[in-house]
Scaffold this motif. Structure first.
Motif: not given
Length: 456
Positions: A353-362
């Protein structure tokens, strides 16, 4: 000559102070000044521990500026023996590092009057020991939850007055983590402060701010405020186990930004508690992966988080001293997930849940002893900045399979060429692992810096 006369005098004064002041007095003086840094420690993950295991953790935590472990304890019949070993280890470590009790009320019973006996017995056994954490003149006792406890007394305030205050020897400072609206605290006279557990992470899609902390501080009326700081949160348990599968958004350098926020508001914060030293199930551990994991191996193994420890050391020093340490070593601290948030797999537990709230980022924090050109790269994607001496932040979006690297360059000299082992971003993951991969470069110092031996 690596330092000025004034700085040399400072060094000599510090050496004299260290030699003439007992180590135990230095720790207690720091806490006595009203600022301390502690770390949440899950006793439930220590089933195979012996005294030597506790000693290793204590020595490592102490070396990073942590003053004490908050021993989160529950009902397992083997836990009293582990807690006894922990205090034995703290004593053998010299007594500088402290421990305190944090009763996990999601595990311990608290309905009948007799349920308070175990709590009272723990306090009688440990709060008078020299290695017990004393804050503002009294041993500190905490909880995780407990807002629904009655101990046969009726209301919340009466319950904890009965369990903690009416029979405690000696008197303690009771600083629980109740999951209640902070507006209740003016009526809770049994507590001497509060620990704001959920203030460590944003509960939604926005960046964390100080509003949650302020709600506690405003309602405590000058009582002890223990603020949380945490680098991450990801649990991946399916319905057949703990049924706990979600993230809290860790973006925009959450760990570093939170420390800096607490430094900026340190006049209102008494204690910072790091969540956590060894809670593997929720992925916010900063200590070594050891002990007995709570069925979290599939997302924890291979994801060592000790790269965050020197960042903790830097910020803990700043919080307790009231001034940021001088940076004399080039360092790169890099962390992030190893797969895209939107990638799909055959993982039966499903996306958190909430997977869509984060960015693919270093996410990167850079420490520079002097201005330099700093680059973070992953395959053909890279970002470079000319950064000043001191602390800076950088980030690099990730879209393709690649290995993360970093570089610090001055003129034609490469001061740091950082190639973390296994920091590989893949667009084809085999599971929904939203744990953080953490890497920190080895300190890079000039010969003069090494001779001086000061700063970070």
């Amino acid at each position: 000559m690596c330092i000025t006369i004034a700085r040399l005098f400072f060094v000599l004064s510090a050496i004299v102070s260290l030699v003439t002041t007992p180590a135990s007095a230095r720790i207690s003086r720091r806490a006595g000044n009203g600022k301390a840094v502690v770390a949440h420690f899950m006793v439930g993950n220590t089933y195979p521990y012996g005294v030597s295991d506790w000693l290793r953790d204590i020595q490592l935590a102490a070396s990073k500026g942590i003053d004490a472990f908050a021993l989160n304890l529950g009902r397992d019949p083997w836990q009293p023996a582990r807690i006894a070993d922990a205090f034995t280890a703290a004593k053998s470590a010299g007594g500088n590092f402290k421990l305190f009790l944090s009763f996990d009320m999601t595990s311990l019973p608290c309905v009948s009057p007799g349920d308070a006996n175990l709590i009272q017995q723990y306090m009688a056994n440990y709060t008078t020991l020299p290695t017990y954490f004393v804050f503002k003149g009294k041993p500190l006792v905490s909880t995780f939850a407990g807002e629904y406890c009655t101990f046969g007394q009726g209301g919340l305030d009466a319950a904890w007055n009965y369990a903690i205050k009416s029979r405690s020897i000696p008197a303690v400072n009771f600083v629980p983590s109740f999951f209640v609206d902070p507006s209740q605290y003016p009526s809770l006279r049994s507590v001497d402060g509060a620990f704001n557990w959920n203030g460590a992470w944003p509960m939604g899609g926005n960046d964390l701010d100080f509003s949650s902390d302020q709600g506690y501080i405003s309602n405590l009326g000058g009582r002890i405020y223990m603020a949380p700081v945490s680098p991450w949160f990801f649990a991946h348990y399916g319905p057949n186990s703990y049924n706990k599968n979600w993230i809290y958004r860790p973006d925009n350098w959450l760990f570093a930004a939170r420390w800096e926020m607490l430094f900026d508001h340190r006049s209102a914060v008494d204690i910072v508690q790091i969540i956590s030293w060894n809670d593997y199930g929720e992925s916010h551990y900063v200590g070594p992966i050891e002990g007995a994991q709570p069925m979290s191996e599939s997302w924890v193994n291979g994801f060592d988080h000790q790269g965050w420890l020197d960042l903790i050391s830097y910020y803990a020093s700043a919080f307790t001293a009231g001034v940021y340490p001088s940076i004399i070593s080039d360092r790169m601290f890099l962390w992030g997930r190893l797969a895209p948030r939107a990638a799909n797999t055959n993982d039966l537990v499903g996306k958190p849940t909430r997977w869509d709230l984060t960015e693919d980022t270093v996410w990167g924090v850079v420490h520079l002893a002097s201005p330099a050109l700093v680059t973070i790269a992953c395959g053909t994607s890279n970002i470079s900045y000319n950064l000043p001496k001191g602390r800076s932040k950088m980030k690099l979006p990730l879209t393709k399979d690649c290995d993360v690297t970093g570089r610090i360059v001055r003129g034609k000299t490469v001061a740091v060429d950082f190639r973390p082992t296994n920091y590989h971003f893949t667009t084809r993951p085999t599971s929904y692992n939203f744990n953080a991969f953490v890497a920190a470069s080895v300190p890079s110092r000039t010969r003069a810096d090494l001779d001086c031996g000061m700063g970070y």
